[in-house]
Design a protein around this motif. Structure first.
Motif: not given
Length: 476
Positions: A404-409, A422-424, A429-430
């Motif tokens: 999640m951190g890699s996707i958001v950032t 990124g959050y979407t 993914v979650l």
């Protein structure tokens, strides 16, 4: 009284996982350190808990669950006291390592319930204790803001110190020592190897968003973890008294439940970790609500309440339709909630509503996972089996948080905040991980009443201790 002690113990341990998450920036300022160092206040606790949870469970199976429960509570209390008085960030991180030894309360609680409780109360007690895992994690994020703003961040440790110290004293006085023991000595080498691959894996996962997944350090840590894991498995199959029985881990009822726990952990820990950040993002960024730490935490409160409520009804529902069915439905429901969050998050009520759906699903799944593990092993293996199950959930949480951190950032706005996409994508993914948990849950074997009688404890006085709800679920 025994149940109250166990509930307080598990709730305190779980709260300590999340209380520091929203206030890491505050800790960074107070101790005049950088963000990377402050993050170790959380990472050190998770690493320590991951190592000691299965070890303390195994020690409880061998030397007595009540004795090791008291030691675990004493570690939680001592670590909380040192953290509350910590003069530097280094001492605070060390205190968090000591607190992590308290991770043993989880497998020990399940073992004591199985050994001591009347058969008709075991299913409900396990469900409630299991639901406290998700409830405690969410509640910690909710309480962190009000406690910090009103009393200061050190009270995030003073309160657990007081509660766990009292719980340790009460445990000595009222919790009976379990008669079920696993004979044999504890081998040191498997414990060291277990610690080695867990440290390499979790450090690699936690630092991957900062260092980059292609970084030589991350690749080296993950390769090292794989090598030590392979050596650990080989050693465990050869020593006279293994720390973790590999034959037990290969049981269909164990490995399938552990796989579901891994995937549910991916969804739960990452969603709780990133929702406050999403809520606190200024609305000028095109998303978020500019909430304070307290406000963003309160937005998660309804979900925490729902998690606890569904935990109370999980056992009766499982007795009618089967624990496996509840796990599959709960995981799927959690996935639906995450997809709703990915699609609709423009208004606060949308975020709160999606989180309620996700929390209800995760609460149902968590409440029944521990019961499935307990039913799949012998009484002598309850502590270590439930300890590894809890450990695998933590590993799943580390994987989910890292991904999640890699996707958001991956992409930032000019104002320094991550882009909404990124959050979407991360929430989607979650959601996929939780749906995968539902699919994996279909592989959990259906246990017949005859198999349950063989697996659950034989009491000399009363005959087979078999839970009524499990028999009903198996017949269904």
């Amino acid at each position: 009284m025994t149940f109250a002690v166990l509930a307080v113990s598990v709730a305190s341990y779980t709260l300590m996982q999340s209380l520091t998450v929203p206030v890491l920036s505050e800790i960074e300022i107070v101790f005049d350190t950088d963000q990377n160092t402050a993050t170790w206040v959380l990472t050190a606790y998770l690493l320590s808990a991951s190592i000691f949870t299965p070890i303390m469970g195994r020690l409880g199976d061998t030397f007595g669950k009540q004795r090791m429960l008291v030691i675990s509570l004493a570690a939680l209390s001592a670590g909380s006291l040192v953290a509350a008085l910590a003069p530097s960030i280094g001492v605070l991180i060390l205190a968090r390592i000591v607190q992590g030894m308290g991770g043993g309360v989880l497998p020990l609680a399940f073992g004591i319930i199985r050994d001591e409780f009347p058969r008709h109360k075991i299913g409900g007690a396990v469900s409630v204790i299991s639901s406290l895992l998700a409830v405690g994690f969410g509640t910690g994020i909710v309480l962190a803001g009000p406690l910090t703003s009103s009393l200061g961040f050190r009270w995030l440790f003073w309160l657990p110190f007081i509660v766990t110290a009292i719980a340790a004293v009460v445990a000595v006085l009222v919790v009976p020592e379990s008669p079920v023991r696993t004979p044999g000595r504890i081998s040191i080498l498997p414990a060291l190897l277990l610690s080695g691959w867990l440290v390499a894996l979790l450090v690699g996962l936690s630092e991957a968003p900062k260092w980059g997944w292609g970084s030589p350090r991350i690749i080296g840590l993950l390769v090292l973890a794989a090598i030590i894991l392979a050596v650990w498995i080989r050693v465990e199959t050869r020593v006279a008294t293994p720390l973790i029985d590999m034959k037990m881990m290969r049981l269909p009822g164990v490995w399938t439940t552990n796989l579901v726990a891994l995937l549910v952990g991916v969804g739960m820990y990452a969603s709780f970790g990133f929702l406050p950040q999403f809520n606190q993002t200024p609305s000028s960024s095109g998303y978020g609500f500019g909430s304070s730490i307290t406000e963003s935490g309160l937005m998660l409160l309804p979900g925490a309440v729902v998690t606890f409520l569904v935990g109370l009804i999980a056992a009766p529902v499982a007795s009618r339709i089967g624990a496996k069915t509840v796990v599959v439905f709960g995981s799927a429901l959690g996935g639906v909630g995450m997809f709703l969050l990915a699609a609709f998050h423009d208004e606060k009520w949308q975020v709160i509503g999606s989180n309620i759906v996700t929390s209800a699903g995760i609460g149902l799944a968590f409440a029944c996972l521990a019961g499935l593990i307990v039913a799949a092993v012998t009484p002598e293996q309850t502590g270590v089996a439930s300890g590894m199950n809890a450990n695998i959930r933590t590993i799943g949480g580390s994987i989910g948080t890292a991904v999640m951190g890699s996707i958001v950032t991956a992409h930032f706005l000019p104002d320094g905040f991550p882009k909404e996409i990124g959050y979407t994508a991360g929430f989607a993914v979650l959601g996929g991980a939780l749906l995968a948990a539902a699919v994996a849950g279909l592989a959990i074997p259906t246990v017949s009443p005859e198999e349950l009688e063989e697996r659950l404890e034989m009491d000399p006085a009363d005959g087979p201790v078999v839970r009524d709800d499990e028999l009903s679920a198996a017949r269904t």
